[in-house]
Design an enzyme around this catalytic site. Structure first.
Site, PDB file in Angstrom:
ATOM      1  N   TYR A 206      -1.523  -0.290   9.903  1.00 12.25           N
ATOM      2  CA  TYR A 206      -1.838  -0.922   8.622  1.00 12.25           C
ATOM      3  C   TYR A 206      -0.625  -0.794   7.695  1.00 12.25           C
ATOM      4  CZ  TYR A 206      -3.682  -1.213   3.874  1.00 12.25           C
ATOM      5  OH  TYR A 206      -3.854  -1.510   2.552  1.00 12.25           O
TER       6      TYR A 206
ATOM      7  N   THR B 133       0.821  -1.217   0.000  1.00 16.72           N
ATOM      8  CA  THR B 133       0.000   0.000   0.000  1.00 16.72           C
ATOM      9  C   THR B 133       0.850   1.260   0.000  1.00 16.72           C
ATOM     10  OG1 THR B 133      -1.524   1.289   1.375  1.00 16.72           O
ATOM     11  CG2 THR B 133      -0.141  -0.263   2.522  1.00 16.72           C
TER      12      THR B 133
END
Ligand code: UDP
Length: 327
Positions: free
Chosen positions: A141, A117
């Site tokens: 995350y 990501t």
């Protein structure tokens, strides 16, 4: 046909990837625990339910299907939740992925495509985010995804595991044929929340902060259509098949849109008002995440064809209004 193990194949991006893999002549074998995924989204190949942390179950699935490669989507992926429950993110994402990677190596399955990501980059002032940009994630995350990238590098050195790592920017849209689409419960992503608010399925959207250092004060993101994104994964598999070695690719279009711009475009596409209120910033959000790389286009031959904001919102809106969206 060649089997590909697709973790998270019952989820939003994974289900679109299974459709693209099948269209490209592969058999996608979905491995999913159905915590955030949906069994009825598994339409394009076999389904195996299981936990990534369950090594014995993974060994069984590798032995049964002898996959040529793994495409690893399964993860917890919400920034807000990651700030509130970092331990869950480290355990699920990192320990789950490590167990999967070890099982793949033990099975001799050495081609690995990984969903990372842009959240691994974190906050950078006026820096073009390309694959060489330093990674300083702001939340668990992004940090968990960066850790998995590190594991993949170490396993390449030790065992010859080859990986294509994709750093996604913001994924939106839905399959234009309406076979699969985005459906999270709870939903936390901007586009589906906004369409729900337009449709009266939920109360007004809350805009998380209007005091960012951007032209209109709201956060800027680089949105990419899910169908374009999954096409890159098919190209990633071909890249590995051609023995071109491990590589990291950003997947974004290079165009940034603010939350307000997304609201305006949604209003125009749907011809409806977007009910919204202004709220405080969401912890863990970066001001601006826009890809500054053309590596995927130049080296993989990736050509996004549906990633205008208008197409993404139109496809997502069609899916929202279809009976399949209701679960
Ligand atoms: N956002 C918002 N309200 C919401 C959900 C998201 O204002 O209810 C904003 C969020 O702060 C970010 C952008 O929309 O700037 C995209 O957020 P999303 O959760 O969709 O993806 P992320 O960027 O976290 O991966």
């Amino acid at each position: 046909m060649t089997n590909i193990l697709v973790t998270g194949g019952a989820g939003y991006i994974g289900s679109h990837a299974c459709k693209a893999l099948k269209a490209a002549g592969y058999t996608p074998v979905t491995f999913d625990n159905l915590v955030t995924g949906w069994q009825d989204a598994v339409k394009f190949g076999p389904f195996e339910r299981g936990e990534l942390t369950d090594r014995a179950r993974l060994d069984e699935v590798f032995a049964k299907y002898q996959p040529a490669a793994v495409v690893h989507f399964a993860a917890l992926s919400q920034v807000g939740e990651a700030m509130a429950e970092p331990g869950r993110y480290w355990a699920n994402n990192v320990i789950g992925s490590l167990t999967l990677i070890e099982a793949a190596v033990a099975a001799g399955c050495l081609d690995f495509v990984f969903s990372s990501t842009c959240a691994t980059y974190g906050e950078h002032d006026n820096v073009v985010l390309d694959e060489n940009t330093a990674q300083y994630p702001l939340n668990a995350y992004g940090a968990s995804k960066r850790a998995i990238e590190d594991i993949l590098h170490d396993f390449e050195a030790a065992y010859g595991l080859r990986s294509v790592i994709f750093r996604y920017f913001n994924v939106a849209g839905a399959d234009p044929d309406g076979e699969v689409g985005e459906f999270h419960r709870p939903e936390t992503h901007l586009v589906p929340l906004m369409l729900d608010a337009i449709d009266g399925k939920r109360d007004a959207l809350t805009v998380f902060g209007t005091d960012y250092d951007t032209p209109d004060g709201t956060c800027i993101r680089d949105y990419v259509h899910v169908c374009d994104l999954v096409d890159a994964h098919v190209l990633g598999l071909k890249w590995l098949e051609a023995d071109k070695g491990s590589r990291v690719f950003n997947l974004g279009t290079g165009s940034g849109f603010s939350v307000r711009e997304v609201i305006d475009q949604s209003s125009s596409v749907t011809n409806r008002e977007v009910p919204f209120t202004i709220g405080p910033r969401r912890a863990g959000d970066c001001t601006k995440l826009v890809s500054g790389s053309v590596r995927a286009e130049q080296e993989l031959g990736w050509t996004p064809t549906r990633s205008t904001l208008k197409s993404m919102i139109a496809d997502a809106w069609r899916w929202h209004q279809s009976g399949s969206y209701e679960r």
